[in-house]
Design an enzyme around this catalytic site. Structure first.
Site, PDB file in Angstrom:
ATOM      1  N   GLY A  10       0.762  -1.178  -0.174  1.00 23.43           N
ATOM      2  CA  GLY A  10      -0.094   0.113   0.228  1.00 23.43           C
ATOM      3  C   GLY A  10       0.831   1.393  -0.256  1.00 23.43           C
ATOM      4  O   GLY A  10       2.295   1.191   0.114  1.00 23.43           O
ATOM      5  N   ILE A  12       1.290   3.528   2.640  1.00 12.64           N
ATOM      6  CA  ILE A  12       2.253   3.911   3.377  1.00 12.64           C
ATOM      7  C   ILE A  12       3.251   2.673   3.727  1.00 12.64           C
ATOM      8  O   ILE A  12       4.416   2.940   3.992  1.00 12.64           O
ATOM      9  CB  ILE A  12       1.237   4.014   4.789  1.00 12.64           C
ATOM     10  N   ASN A  32      -2.758  -8.219  -0.061  1.00 15.35           N
ATOM     11  CA  ASN A  32      -3.673  -9.123  -0.889  1.00 15.35           C
ATOM     12  C   ASN A  32      -3.848  -8.205  -2.054  1.00 15.35           C
ATOM     13  O   ASN A  32      -4.927  -8.515  -3.139  1.00 15.35           O
ATOM     14  CB  ASN A  32      -4.805  -9.481  -0.025  1.00 15.35           C
ATOM     15  N   GLY A  36      -3.750  -2.189  -2.174  1.00 16.92           N
ATOM     16  CA  GLY A  36      -2.137  -1.817  -2.717  1.00 16.92           C
ATOM     17  C   GLY A  36      -1.912  -2.049  -4.089  1.00 16.92           C
ATOM     18  O   GLY A  36      -3.176  -2.695  -4.760  1.00 16.92           O
ATOM     19  N   LEU A  76      -0.730  -2.674   8.969  1.00 15.46           N
ATOM     20  CA  LEU A  76      -1.238  -1.481   8.154  1.00 15.46           C
ATOM     21  C   LEU A  76      -2.514  -2.104   7.341  1.00 15.46           C
ATOM     22  O   LEU A  76      -3.195  -1.130   6.733  1.00 15.46           O
ATOM     23  CB  LEU A  76      -0.195  -0.766   7.201  1.00 15.46           C
ATOM     24  N   TYR A 149     -16.206   2.767   9.985  1.00 15.84           N
ATOM     25  CA  TYR A 149     -14.627   2.697   9.955  1.00 15.84           C
ATOM     26  C   TYR A 149     -14.024   3.161  11.240  1.00 15.84           C
ATOM     27  O   TYR A 149     -13.347   2.664  11.840  1.00 15.84           O
ATOM     28  CB  TYR A 149     -14.506   4.065   8.858  1.00 15.84           C
TER      29      TYR A 149
END
Ligand code: UDP
Length: 335
Positions: A10, A12, A32, A36, A76, A149
């Site tokens: 991803g 970050i 996965n 990303g 992350l 979220y």
């Protein structure tokens, strides 16, 4: 040291991997590719201290093996972006809650340090800025999908802290505030890449709501340094720590700033929240971190100015358009 980074392909995660590899550590990435991209780590693949696995955290056997090999786990992997969350709430909640649980469970068997990424979203509608880590979390009703979220990340935090208290698993919770920089895609609704892309294309920059809502944008290099310093600090274990920049700007002013710095002729348009997200959408009006705790624990706080951040993001998109290898450029400018 040997780091396992979930969500390592991803935005970050790839910056963090790069930084750790640069300082001589070993890195295993697990991703996965749901949000990303292999492009983010293409320039790291030749490093023999880097391994990557394109798989789900739910692959328990693989996870157990990777945890076994690692000294530290950086978690992350998560559902990101308000747009994605509003559109796919089931996936958001399941990914965030189940993923963190699996990581903590696997890490606990071997008592490996876990740094788990949380979000400034958890402060919700609290208006008492700057947000200190011990502030109340003020979430909206469960009928409004946006808050799923924050609620799922808050549950992750409870779980991580409970593993520390009850099972003595060393954990650190980092609450990230609007991390931005090269490689971030606008695909999941994040404001800065979207504004910069529109400005460079001279198409409309779309401000949602009145534009009076504000945010503090943190350069991904600063976020990365903050995370690494926290993992290097024994005193951060068992703590929740904000990682963000304190330079605040309204979204409307951000639109004008981006337009000015990119010498764009884009018009600035306003779109009601209902249209941008969903009927009855509630936004957070201000989101400013207190970085006192981060500084006290690590001697560091994010410092990259917003102007520099905008220029770096603009340069990234420009180079991408021109077909230049943006990942190598991003890596070089992070040195
Ligand atoms: N926003 C906007 N235009 C966009 C994308 C986002 O005005 O194209 C607004 C959004 O409504 C929010 C702020 O910019 O008020 C930051 O949005 P983002 O999704 O980047 O992060 P958030 O802080 O909401 O998690």
């Amino acid at each position: 040291m040997h780091y396992l980074i979930t969500g390592g392909a991803g935005f970050i995660g790839s910056h963090l991997a790069e930084w750790l590899l640069d300082r001589g550590d070993r890195v295993i990435l697990l991703d996965n590719l749901s949000t990303g991209s292999i492009e983010n780590i293409r320039h790291l693949k030749s490093c023999d201290r880097m391994q990557y696995h394109l798989d789900n955290i739910e692959n328990r056997q693989l996870l157990a093996e990777l945890v076994d090999d690692a000294d530290v786990i950086v978690h992350l992997a998560a559902a990101v972006g308000v747009k994605l969350i509003v559109e796919s709430p089931v996936k958001t909640i399941e990914t965030n809650v189940n993923g963190t649980q699996l990581i903590l469970e696997a890490a606990c068997k071997k008592k490996k340090l876990v740094l788990t990424a949380s979000t400034s979203e958890v402060y919700g509608k609290n208006t008492n800025v700057p947000f200190r880590e011990d502030a109340d979390l003020v979430l909206g009703p469960t009928t409004k999908g946006r808050w799923s979220y924050a609620a799922s990340k808050a549950l992750d935090e409870f779980l991580a802290l409970s593993y520390w208290k009850e099972k003595k698993l060393p954990v650190i919770v980092a609450r990230l505030f609007n991390t931005v920089g090269p490689r971030q895609t606008g695909r999941y609704g994040m404001v800065l890449p979207n504004f910069v892309k529109s400005a460079l294309e001279h198409s409309a920059i779309t401000v949602y709501g009145s534009g009076k809502q504000s945010r503090c944008f943190c350069d991904v290099r600063d976020t990365t340094e903050g995370l690494i310093r926290l993992m290097d600090s024994r005193r951060a274990i068992g703590e929740v720590v904000n990682v963000g920049n304190t330079e605040e700007i309204t979204i409307e002013d951000l639109a004008y700033r981006v337009k000015e710095r990119t010498c764009s002729s884009s018009p600035i348009e306003y779109i009601p929240y209902d249209q941008a997200y969903e009927p009855g959408f509630e936004d957070m009006m201000r989101r400013v971190p207190s970085v006192e705790k981060l500084y006290a624990l690590t001697g560091f706080c994010p410092h990259t100015s917003l102007n520099e951040i905008i220029d770096r993001v603009a340069a990234f998109f420009q180079q991408k358009t021109e077909g230049i290898d943006t990942h190598r450029v991003a890596a070089a400018s992070a040195d």
